[in-house]
Structure formats: structure tokens, C-alpha cells
Design an enzyme around this catalytic site. Structure first.
Site, PDB file in Angstrom:
ATOM      1  N   LYS A 124       0.837  -1.205   0.000  1.00  0.00           N
ATOM      2  CA  LYS A 124       0.000   0.000   0.000  1.00  0.00           C
ATOM      3  C   LYS A 124       0.875   1.260   0.000  1.00  0.00           C
ATOM      4  O   LYS A 124       0.659   2.196  -0.761  1.00  0.00           O
ATOM      5  CB  LYS A 124      -0.935  -0.001   1.219  1.00  0.00           C
ATOM      6  CG  LYS A 124      -2.057   1.014   1.069  1.00  0.00           C
ATOM      7  CD  LYS A 124      -2.855   1.166   2.336  1.00  0.00           C
ATOM      8  CE  LYS A 124      -2.225   2.240   3.197  1.00  0.00           C
ATOM      9  NZ  LYS A 124      -2.943   2.519   4.429  1.00  0.00           N
ATOM     10  N   ASP A 142      -6.907   0.898   0.627  1.00  0.00           N
ATOM     11  CA  ASP A 142      -6.944   1.019   2.085  1.00  0.00           C
ATOM     12  C   ASP A 142      -8.319   0.553   2.566  1.00  0.00           C
ATOM     13  O   ASP A 142      -9.123   0.039   1.784  1.00  0.00           O
ATOM     14  CB  ASP A 142      -6.645   2.460   2.516  1.00  0.00           C
ATOM     15  CG  ASP A 142      -7.835   3.372   2.259  1.00  0.00           C
ATOM     16  OD1 ASP A 142      -8.709   3.007   1.434  1.00  0.00           O
ATOM     17  OD2 ASP A 142      -7.927   4.434   2.884  1.00  0.00           O
TER      18      ASP A 142
END
Ligand code: SF4
Length: 232
Positions: A124, A142
């Protein structure tokens, strides 16, 4: 099982988010690729707002890996103690700063594998840095994006990687640069976790969520957030 989105529906979905937010930006504040990387590492399981509050004074004195290493773990901890998991994060920020100096001449690398190899950084983090700092068409997933993609059935997946790969496949190239921000802002201000604001949602008729809400405040927060960023 909910019906999958057609190509036209996906096009329409992103066109509407684009019309609503023509210039979406990350809400994490940073000064350069290095401070962006640090901010993203600090933001794991924390709100962008709490990270910004801590990093504003921190980045005034430590906006490069050299300065962060010179500041040291103990003093850094003092700046970030309002953020969750701050002890581990302080260790990681010092470690990644040393790694940048040792392996990359103090620069933030542009290759995914090199970013993911840094302390405290994962897929991420790499995706956000590649997208925001280097303008690559990556889509970091997310908690907000994971929820929106599964709830709407836009790009369902059992874990963030499955959702990312589904988005990668489905999102038209022209929307990929901003897709991450459109989805995150949509999830943060409209398709919120507990009670989504379906009556004011611009993609409500496309969304496959079965339990849409019938009442919801206007999306004032989103408008305020967009105005705030425009002023910065
Ligand atoms: S209609 Fe409701 S559940 Fe669907 S995307 Fe909009 S806010 Fe989320």
C-alpha cells in the site's frame, strides 16, 4: 450474488466521481517524496488528520533522511506519540531513513520492489508513493477503498490485494491516475463505514449495495475538505 458492473457502468461511475472531484488530492501533507513516504508509513491504522498534526512540526526540522537520522529515534518519538503504534513507527522511520541513505543515496526509489523493501513499508505504501510522488497509475487499497469496492460490487475481493488487482483490470486507463483518491474520498465522506450517505451519493443508482440508507446529511464535509485543500 449482485450483478457485476458493465464497462459502461464503470465508465459512468468514475465519470461522476471525476465531475464531483475534478482534482482529487491526498489529504496527507508532505513536502517532498521523502516526507510523503514517512507520512504514509505513519498513517497505518491512523487518520490522516492525526498524522498531519504530528508531521507539521516534525517536517519543519526533519524533511530529509539525513535530518531524520540526526534527530534520532527518541526525539522522533516525542513528535509522533499522538499517533497509534508510535514506538514501532519511530523505529521504522529511522530504519527506512538509514536504508535510503545506504541503498539509494538518500533518494526515494521509484521501483516498487525497492519501496516495499523499506522498513515499515508494504504494498500500500509503495502504491501511494508511486502514485502521488511519481504520477504512476497505481491504486493503493486502504480500508475505505476496500469497503467501497465490496459494498458497491465495483471490484469485489476478499482482501486488499484481490481488490487492487480487480481495480487494475477494470478501471479504464484514463481514470487510473486519480482512481485511488476518488475512491478514498468517496469512502471517507459519503460511503462511510457505519451509515453511508446514500441519498446524496452520486453513484447511488449504479451501486449494488442492498441496504442503502434513506436519510443522509448533504456531503458538506467533502465540500469543506475540498475547499480546505484548495486553500493550502
Ligand atoms: S449508494 Fe450508499 S452504499 Fe452505495 S456507494 Fe453510495 S453511499 Fe455507498
Amino acid at each position: 450474488m449482485a450483478r457485476a458492473f458493465s464497462k459502461d457502468e464503470i465508465e459512468e461511475f468514475f465519470t461522476r466521481l471525476q465531475n464531483q472531484m475534478p482534482e482529487p488530492k491526498t489529504e496527507l501533507q508532505s513536502l517532498n517524496p521523502y516526507t510523503l513516504l514517512v507520512a504514509v508509513v505513519l498513517s497505518a491504522q491512523a487518520t490522516d488528520k492525526s498524522v498531519n498534526k504530528a508531521t507539521a512540526p516534525l517536517f519543519r526540522i526533519a524533511d530529509t533522511p539525513e535530518k531524520m537520522v540526526a534527530l534520532g529515534e527518541e526525539k522522533l518519538t516525542g513528535y509522533i506519540r499522538t499517533i497509534g503504534l508510535y514506538r514501532t513507527k519511530a523505529k521504522n522511520v529511522i530504519a527506512l531513513s538509514k536504508q535510503l541513505l545506504e541503498r539509494h543515496g538518500g533518494q526515494v526509489p521509484r521501483r516498487r520492489e525497492e519501496l516495499e523493501a523499506l522498513a515499515g513499508a508494504g504494498r500500500k505504501t509503495a502504491n501511494v508513493v508511486l502514485n502521488v510522488a511519481f504520477g504512476e497509475r497505481t491504486i493503493a487499497v486502504d480500508t475505505h477503498i476496500f469497503r467501497v469496492c465490496n459494498r458497491t460490487n465495483l471490484a469485489p475481493g476478499k482482501n486488499p490485494l484481490a481488490v487492487e488487482l480487480a481495480l487494475e483490470k477494470k478501471v479504464p486507463e484514463k481514470f487510473k491516475l486519480h482512481a485511488h483518491h476518488w475512491l478514498i474520498l468517496h469512502g471517507r465522506y459519503t460511503c462511510v463505514a457505519r451509515k453511508p450517505l446514500c441519498p446524496t451519493c452520486v453513484v447511488s443508482d449504479l451501486c449494488r449495495f442492498k441496504d442503502k440508507t434513506r436519510d443522509g446529511a448533504p456531503i458538506r464535509k467533502l465540500a469543506a475538505a475540498q475547499r480546505g485543500r484548495a486553500r493550502r
